[in-house]
Design a protein around this motif. Structure first.
Motif, PDB file in Angstrom:
ATOM      1  N   TRP A 101      56.659  65.800  14.332  1.00 53.79           N
ATOM      2  CA  TRP A 101      55.070  65.204  14.637  1.00 53.79           C
ATOM      3  C   TRP A 101      54.616  65.106  15.750  1.00 53.79           C
ATOM      4  N   VAL A 102      53.499  65.808  16.237  1.00 53.89           N
ATOM      5  CA  VAL A 102      53.109  65.810  17.603  1.00 53.89           C
ATOM      6  C   VAL A 102      51.848  65.174  17.792  1.00 53.89           C
ATOM      7  N   PRO A 103      51.888  63.980  18.595  1.00 49.70           N
ATOM      8  CA  PRO A 103      50.544  63.403  18.749  1.00 49.70           C
ATOM      9  C   PRO A 103      49.875  63.882  19.947  1.00 49.70           C
ATOM     10  N   VAL A 104      48.611  64.388  19.823  1.00 49.81           N
ATOM     11  CA  VAL A 104      47.946  65.063  20.811  1.00 49.81           C
ATOM     12  C   VAL A 104      46.790  64.299  21.504  1.00 49.81           C
ATOM     13  N   PRO A 105      47.029  63.464  22.368  1.00 49.66           N
ATOM     14  CA  PRO A 105      45.731  62.708  22.963  1.00 49.66           C
ATOM     15  C   PRO A 105      44.485  63.369  23.257  1.00 49.66           C
ATOM     16  N   LEU A 106      43.426  62.841  22.730  1.00 45.32           N
ATOM     17  CA  LEU A 106      42.055  63.713  23.203  1.00 45.32           C
ATOM     18  C   LEU A 106      41.557  63.207  24.338  1.00 45.32           C
ATOM     19  N   ASP A 107      41.032  64.207  25.095  1.00 46.35           N
ATOM     20  CA  ASP A 107      40.208  63.901  26.452  1.00 46.35           C
ATOM     21  C   ASP A 107      38.653  64.454  26.100  1.00 46.35           C
ATOM     22  N   ILE A 108      38.593  65.331  25.287  1.00 47.60           N
ATOM     23  CA  ILE A 108      37.289  65.916  24.782  1.00 47.60           C
ATOM     24  C   ILE A 108      36.579  64.744  23.796  1.00 47.60           C
ATOM     25  N   GLN A 109      35.336  64.642  24.355  1.00 46.23           N
ATOM     26  CA  GLN A 109      34.606  63.462  23.531  1.00 46.23           C
ATOM     27  C   GLN A 109      33.484  64.150  22.657  1.00 46.23           C
ATOM     28  N   HIS A 110      33.121  65.349  22.879  1.00 48.00           N
ATOM     29  CA  HIS A 110      32.171  66.132  22.015  1.00 48.00           C
ATOM     30  C   HIS A 110      32.611  66.291  20.450  1.00 48.00           C
ATOM     31  N   PRO A 111      31.792  65.690  19.406  1.00 48.56           N
ATOM     32  CA  PRO A 111      32.713  65.780  18.143  1.00 48.56           C
ATOM     33  C   PRO A 111      32.606  67.139  17.659  1.00 48.56           C
TER      34      PRO A 111
END
Length: 169
Positions: A101-111
């Motif tokens: 399982w790889v948690p990928v943190p999000l920096d992108i804001q646009h839905p």
């Protein structure tokens, strides 16, 4: 009237990604590129997004066409290479996959960018995006074979999220 329509995505090319996907989907389903199918793909690519714009929200303004083309190239290349990797893994009797399982943190804001990021991950063989956790701002990805989840997350962010941020934000 025109300003109201533009504000609500009721433009003829208000959803360029959806237009391109509808047109490409039509041509793929027809399995032929001839003038009639290309014309039909163009018409469908313009009409369908306009008809459903009330359901999908405002249109998207793409900030960099060159980045879109670069991202498409990266995704196509990654899909080809991932298919080869998964085939080798499946056909090798001695290779034991290491699912993770790889948690990928999000920096992108646009839905739309977040949704496209998750879709790209899901399209790449060997990975499936399972959850977009808006509260924790991450996508949880299941990888078929991954020995370093941190490096895998860093790679996904660099290859897909960074261009998506250039395109949407």
């Amino acid at each position: 009237m025109a300003t109201t329509e533009a504000a609500h995505g009721k433009r003829w090319f208000g959803h360029p990604i959806m237009s391109a996907m509808v047109a490409a989907g039509w041509l793929t389903l027809q399995q032929a590129i001839d003038p009639g199918n290309v014309l039909t793909a163009i018409v469908l690519g313009l009409v369908i997004p306009r008809l459903v714009s009330g359901f999908i929200g405002p249109g998207v303004t793409l900030k960099s066409a060159a980045t879109v083309l670069r991202l498409v190239g990266i995704v196509v290349w990654d899909i080809i290479m991932s298919n080869i990797t998964v085939a080798r893994l499946a056909l090798s009797p001695t290779r034991v996959p290491q699912p993770a399982w790889v948690p990928v943190p999000l920096d992108i804001q646009h839905p739309n960018g977040v949704a496209l990021f998750a879709s790209i991950i899901t399209m790449t063989p060997g990975t499936v995006s399972c959850i977009i956790d808006e509260r924790r701002r991450e996508i949880l990805v299941h990888a078929l074979d991954c020995d370093d989840p941190v490096a895998a997350a860093r790679d996904m962010k660099a290859r897909y999220e960074a261009p998506l941020r250039e395109i949407f934000e």
